[in-house]
Design a protein around this motif. Structure first.
Motif: not given
Length: 158
Positions: A18-19, A26, A86
């Motif tokens: 996850f970026e 986020l 992430p």
């Protein structure tokens, strides 16, 4: 350890690589996804931002930094637990100022619980207990599929 309703873990709620540039990015990206999937209400993003500013959720364990952000039940449509790994660790302010530096969260456990039905405190305590166990943490962090990570966490929640 308190029992956690493992049906709250679903493959559709596990996000790898996850970026996000920071915790607020986020939350914005997760809020959009969770709302589109029918898990949270429109006010979720404001609620989680405010709660995180007032009650930070970064926890530095022996082998991993974890964040466990959550909001009050009125922002939840249906209960869930989202697991986010992430691409790069995300800085979170430490819970209760337990350390004097940001926690580099390599795993984010976003709890979307209905207070009485899922007992938010019990789930928080269970998650903290899992990540205090070095073997459990290594097993969880080694997973590379949604099903694998759910299975590794759920096994520790019973």
């Amino acid at each position: 350890m308190a029992q956690v309703d493992t049906s709250l873990f679903k493959p559709e709620l596990v996000f790898f690589d996850f970026e996000a540039s920071d915790e607020w990015d986020l939350f914005a990206k997760m809020g959009e996804r969770l709302q589109r999937m029918g898990y949270v209400k429109e006010g979720w993003l404001d609620a989680i931002d405010e709660r995180e500013r007032n009650f930070p959720t970064g926890l530095q364990f022996e082998t991993v930094g974890v964040a466990i952000p959550h909001v009050d039940p009125e922002n939840i449509v249906k209960p869930y637990i989202a697991v986010i790994k992430p691409r790069e660790p995300i800085d979170f302010a430490p819970m209760a100022e337990m350390v004097d530096h940001p926690v580099k969260a390599e795993l984010v456990m976003n709890l979307g619980l209905l207070a009485h039905a899922e007992d938010q405190v019990a789930v928080l305590q269970a998650m903290m207990g899992i990540f205090m166990d070095e073997g459990a943490t290594k097993e969880i962090m080694a997973q590379d599929t949604p099903e694998g990570i759910i299975e590794a966490i759920a096994r520790r929640c019973q």
